[in-house]
Design an enzyme around this catalytic site. Structure first.
Site, PDB file in Angstrom:
ATOM      1  CG  ASN A 169      38.638  39.462  52.455  1.00 32.50           C
ATOM      2  OD1 ASN A 169      37.603  39.947  51.979  1.00 32.50           O
ATOM      3  ND2 ASN A 169      39.071  38.265  52.121  1.00 32.50           N
ATOM      4  CG  HIS A 369      32.506  48.368  30.416  1.00 28.71           C
ATOM      5  ND1 HIS A 369      33.247  47.297  29.996  1.00 28.71           N
ATOM      6  CD2 HIS A 369      32.921  48.635  31.678  1.00 28.71           C
ATOM      7  CE1 HIS A 369      34.065  46.915  30.972  1.00 28.71           C
ATOM      8  NE2 HIS A 369      33.891  47.708  32.001  1.00 28.71           N
ATOM      9  CG  HIS A 370      34.840  54.149  28.393  1.00 28.32           C
ATOM     10  ND1 HIS A 370      34.749  55.510  28.571  1.00 28.32           N
ATOM     11  CD2 HIS A 370      34.242  53.881  27.212  1.00 28.32           C
ATOM     12  CE1 HIS A 370      34.127  56.051  27.523  1.00 28.32           C
ATOM     13  NE2 HIS A 370      33.791  55.075  26.691  1.00 28.32           N
ATOM     14  CD  GLU A 371      38.845  47.416  32.643  1.00 29.11           C
ATOM     15  OE1 GLU A 371      38.013  47.051  33.462  1.00 29.11           O
ATOM     16  OE2 GLU A 371      39.817  48.156  32.964  1.00 29.11           O
ATOM     17  CG  HIS A 442      33.454  48.946  38.753  1.00 27.03           C
ATOM     18  ND1 HIS A 442      33.203  47.673  39.179  1.00 27.03           N
ATOM     19  CD2 HIS A 442      32.279  49.613  38.857  1.00 27.03           C
ATOM     20  CE1 HIS A 442      31.932  47.575  39.513  1.00 27.03           C
ATOM     21  NE2 HIS A 442      31.340  48.728  39.325  1.00 27.03           N
ATOM     22  CD  GLU A 443      38.430  47.875  38.485  1.00 28.26           C
ATOM     23  OE1 GLU A 443      38.131  48.572  37.502  1.00 28.26           O
ATOM     24  OE2 GLU A 443      37.811  46.850  38.778  1.00 28.26           O
ATOM     25  CD  GLU A 461      34.747  47.109  41.952  1.00 29.55           C
ATOM     26  OE1 GLU A 461      34.389  45.944  41.834  1.00 29.55           O
ATOM     27  OE2 GLU A 461      35.685  47.588  41.298  1.00 29.55           O
ATOM     28  CD  GLU A 467      34.440  42.604  40.330  1.00 32.28           C
ATOM     29  OE1 GLU A 467      33.437  43.148  39.862  1.00 32.28           O
ATOM     30  OE2 GLU A 467      35.598  42.947  40.058  1.00 32.28           O
TER      31      GLU A 467
HETATM   32  C1  NOJ Z   1      36.526  44.733  37.121  1.00 27.56           C
HETATM   33  C2  NOJ Z   1      35.194  45.352  37.413  1.00 27.56           C
HETATM   34  O1  NOJ Z   1      34.965  45.504  38.791  1.00 27.56           O
HETATM   35  C3  NOJ Z   1      34.137  44.459  36.797  1.00 27.56           C
HETATM   36  O2  NOJ Z   1      32.860  44.924  37.147  1.00 27.56           O
HETATM   37  C4  NOJ Z   1      34.343  44.453  35.304  1.00 27.56           C
HETATM   38  O3  NOJ Z   1      33.410  43.576  34.745  1.00 27.56           O
HETATM   39  C5  NOJ Z   1      35.745  43.957  34.961  1.00 27.56           C
HETATM   40  N1  NOJ Z   1      36.724  44.693  35.698  1.00 27.56           N
HETATM   41  C6  NOJ Z   1      36.028  44.089  33.482  1.00 27.56           C
HETATM   42  O4  NOJ Z   1      36.020  45.447  33.109  1.00 27.56           O
END
Ligand code: NOJ
Length: 656
Positions: A169, A369-371, A442-443, A461, A467
């Site tokens: 924040n 999606h690639h986490e 993301h990240e 993001e 979220e």
């Molecule tokens: C954080 C991401 O911002 C979110 O969108 C995603 O669902 C989760 N990580 C898992 O990958």
């Protein structure tokens, strides 16, 4: 002619002023006592007082003292170019440039150049280091770039070097409080009433810049270090990213600053395959605990659910579908398992061939999606095959994720925003480009305008997104983002959650405000983030706006704004004569009067208004909304009320 031919007799004094094209902004550059300084003023108000420039190289004395000016060079540019997508179709790139070639007068006589560009909307500069007689590469131990700002000016900031990267924040404090590093864009309200935002453009092969007060009470670049403490290993010639000081008379003008894009290179290849996308996801169901990423009885990414969501996309007219939790790696505590994630192996209940065929038959585009959880070594081993795998299944959108507080790169723990992190994001982007894949990162690493060169980098993001609802977000957050984070480019905020009263993820907004986000938070990939049933039946009236709202704009016109209080913006569709307005307020209710003079003169429009219902309140009455139509013209004013934590969205449909 060698690079060193300009190394003549250096001048020991130098004093030069460069004016912006309209003459209101002045850059003053001086060499005094062997040191090189700049300052910036607007309409005779000092914005950046005399600030030092220099670079420290490992094992040597910094390039900061005993400097002379060997030569200087001025030029100007005024061109207008077209974007592939974005907040404006045409962008004017108009500046005066000054390059100052510096050399040490003693010792090794090392050389560097500082190139300045002065726009009407700000000042930028970068260091350029040519090959030196003694070396072809060097290690940058530090960058000594000061931004001497009035310490009583007010800054909106988030902390750097923290486990949640950019996801904090914002706090608002006088500049004298910034004794710990903060991220950029750093937006500052000057006592003179002007606004500035300090950021960078074209961040390649270098640590990203954070800012902190130095002993002289000047904000100074604090380049994110590598794990060995160095800032960057570079080959010569090398140019640093551009240091950017955006300047505006009013805070709303800051939101249409286009310096970042202008300071990046045009695309070098054909990107006509790139297309913005609206998408749903097997996603929010996991956040509210209905489904899981991990395999098990409530597994979200199953063939059955994928079919249901593809059907829903078709019914609702949404082009894309994201599916998370489909591959091996989500079992147990996925945040710990990142070193073993397999990006090529679907789980037993997920049939990729079947799903991709079904999506294709129904005209739905999958978003892969690639986490990575920041385990870059594991990811990079598979990255090319993983992109190939998606491309061969007709998947041309991917959402890579880098959760986790640090990255693991070549066995070392590195910051996401270090040179090592920056270079990974770049390798991934270039590989995605090779396979015609568009990204929603993301990240991510922060935006520095490189989407001009790589338009397949559709969004990212890089701030606290939706979220974090369920306790960690207040309504003021999204009245701060437009003036801070969003100056760095689009954001996937994951808007459109209509289930605002959900017990697990209680949302601190009214339902109407969820629609406003599609206009107030720009993103070339916009999510309709809730589960399909929240867009049907009684919700379908509100959903209509999500369906209608464009992803790319012809022009953007900020109407009203105060950081942390409210933001109202009008945007014209790229493909039609329609205009859209989005408005958000903080915890305070507000009535705004819209001057509709942006509409085409002498034409009739139907205003389709999606607003907070009477008595709405984000805390105890978030579901009250009203949808109404009114005939309006450019000479009209329109009064609309926003509930505490509320907002509105309007489509102005031209009546043909
Ligand atoms: C954080 C991401 O911002 C979110 O969108 C995603 O669902 C989760 N990580 C898992 O990958």
């Amino acid at each position: 002619m060698g690079l060193f031919s300009w190394f003549k007799k250096p001048k020991l004094a130098y004093d030069q002023k460069i004016f912006s094209p309209n003459g209101r902004l002045v850059l003053h550059v001086q060499l005094k006592g062997g040191r090189f300084f700049y300052s910036v003023e607007k309409d005779q108000h000092l914005l950046i007082a005399e600030s030092a420039l220099g670079i420290a190289v490992r094992g040597e004395k910094p390039l900061l003292h005993d400097l002379g000016v060997v030569r200087d060079y001025e030029k100007s540019r005024d061109e207008t170019w077209e974007t592939e997508w974005g907040e404006a179709r045409r962008i004017r790139n108009n500046y005066h440039e000054l390059a100052v070639y510096l050399a040490e007068i003693n010792g090794k006589k090392r050389l560097f150049t500082v190139r300045f560009r002065v726009f009407d909307e700000g000042v930028s500069f970068r260091y350029e280091i040519p090959p030196q007689p003694e070396y072809q590469r060097l290690t940058i131990a530090d960058e000594i770039t000061e931004f001497r700002v009035d310490n009583n000016a007010l800054a909106w900031h988030i902390p750097a070097y923290q486990p949640d990267r950019y996801e904090y924040n914002y706090s608002q404090d006088p500049v004298y409080e910034l004794t710990h590093s903060v991220h950029t864009p750093l937006t500052i309200e000057m006592p003179s009433g002007y606004f500035i935002s300090i950021h960078e453009a074209a961040l390649y092969n270098y640590g990203s810049m954070t800012l902190r007060l130095n002993q002289n009470r000047a904000l100074m670049s604090d380049i994110t270090p590598l794990s060995d403490g160095m800032k960057a290993y570079v080959e010569l010639p090398f140019n640093t990213p551009w240091r950017v000081i955006m300047v505006a008379d009013t805070v709303k003008d800051l939101t249409i600053n286009r310096m970042l894009l202008n300071l990046n290179e045009p695309a070098r290849e054909d990107f006509s395959w790139v297309k913005p996308l609206k998408f749903m996801g097997i996603w929010w169901a996991m956040f509210v605990g209905e489904w899981t990423w991990a395999p098990g009885p409530r597994h979200g990414a199953t063939t059955k659910h994928a079919h249901e969501y593809i059907d829903a996309c078709k019914r609702l007219g949404i082009e894309g579908l994201l599916i998370e939790g489909w591959n091996d790696g989500w079992e147990g505590d996925w945040l710990q398992n990142g070193s073993k994630t397999n990006f090529l192996q679907p789980m037993h209940d997920f049939d990729m061939d079947d799903i991709s065929n079904y999506a294709k038959e129904n005209g739905v585009k999958l978003v892969g999606h690639h986490e990575t959880v920041g385990f870059i070594d594991n990811y990079e081993k598979q990255m090319e095959d993983a992109y190939k795998y998606y491309a061969s299944h007709g998947v041309h959108y991917v959402k890579p994720g880098y959760a986790g507080s640090m990255m693991t790169i070549r066995g070392r723990r590195e910051y996401h925003h270090s040179q090592a992190g920056v270079n990974h994001y770049q390798r991934a982007l270039e590989l995605a480009t090779k396979y015609h894949i568009m990204l929603d990162v993301h990240e991510p690493i922060k935006g520095t305008g490189i989407e001009r060169t790589f338009p397949n980098l559709l969004t990212r993001e890089g701030a606290r997104g939706q979220e974090y609802e369920g306790g960690a977000l207040s309504p003021s957050h999204t009245t701060i983002l437009p003036f801070t984070r969003l100056l760095a480019g689009g954001m996937d905020y994951t808007s459109g959650i209509f289930d605002v009263t959900n017990a697990t993820k209680r949302i601190a907004t009214t339902i109407a405000r969820q629609l406003a986000y599609y206009v107030t938070i720009y993103s070339a990939m916009q999510m309709a983030a809730d589960r399909p049933r929240f867009y049907e039946k009684e919700y379908s009236k509100m959903y209509q706006f999500i369906k209608d709202v464009p992803l790319s704009w012809d022009s953007t016109l900020p109407l009203l704004g105060r950081i942390g209080e409210y933001y109202v913006v009008a945007r014209k569709d790229r493909e039609s004569d329609d205009w859209y307005v989005g408005a958000v307020t903080n915890e305070t209710e507000r009535r705004v009067r819209l001057d509709l003079s942006f509409l085409e003169f002498d034409e009739d429009y139907e205003a389709q208004i999606y607003r907070d219902g009477d008595g709405a309140h984000y805390r105890d009455n978030p579901l009250a909304f009203a949808v109404e139509q009114k005939k309006v013209r450019s000479s009209d004013f329109l009064d609309v009320w926003m509930a505490p934590g509320g907002g509105f969205a309007i489509r102005f449909k031209k009546i043909q």
